[in-house]
Design an enzyme around this catalytic site. Structure first.
Site: not given
Length: 136
Positions: A16-19, A21
């Site tokens: 995932t990314d920082a969010g 997602i």
């Protein structure tokens, strides 16, 4: 074997990314893993194809459509099906699902190549398994 191969997959933090997602490029990794497991269900693996038949798969084209994002800890399923076989090309349709909801679709065109990276037709043993799986 006919129909669809399904591979379960959980989304980890590293996907995932920082969010939280799933990062878009990771869907291609998920699809690659699913193709490798699909190949194993047919009784083949990548090193064995190269050793036994002197061939390996290469991705010639890949078209991904991102519909809905997956999130950290989601339990996904990647389905793989043979769309068609044309000479040296094998077309696969893959879909990443969360339950029955389509998240990403991936149309992949594979080409078998020899050790010199020249396109070759699938070996008869592989082709005889793939052709009945191809959609009419």
């Amino acid at each position: 074997m006919t129909g669809v191969h399904a591979m379960p997959l959980r989304v980890y933090y590293e996907d995932t990314d920082a969010g939280g997602i799933v990062y878009h490029a990771n869907y291609l990794r998920f699809a690659e893993r699913a193709r490798t497991e699909w190949l194993r269900t047919l009784g083949f693996d990548h090193p064995g194809l190269l050793e036994t038949f002197g061939v390996m798969f290469t991705v010639r084209r890949c078209d991904a459509v991102f519909l809905v994002p997956a999130r950290l800890d989601d339990e996904l399923r990647v389905e793989t099906r043979v769309a068609r076989i044309e000479g040296v090309r094998i077309h696969l349709d893959q879909v990443v699902l969360l339950g029955e909801r389509r998240l990403v679709t991936v149309a992949v065109e594979l080409v078998l190549v020899d050790r010199r990276v020249r396109p070759v037709r699938p070996p008869a043993a592989l082709r005889s398994l793939l052709e009945p799986m191809a959609e009419p």
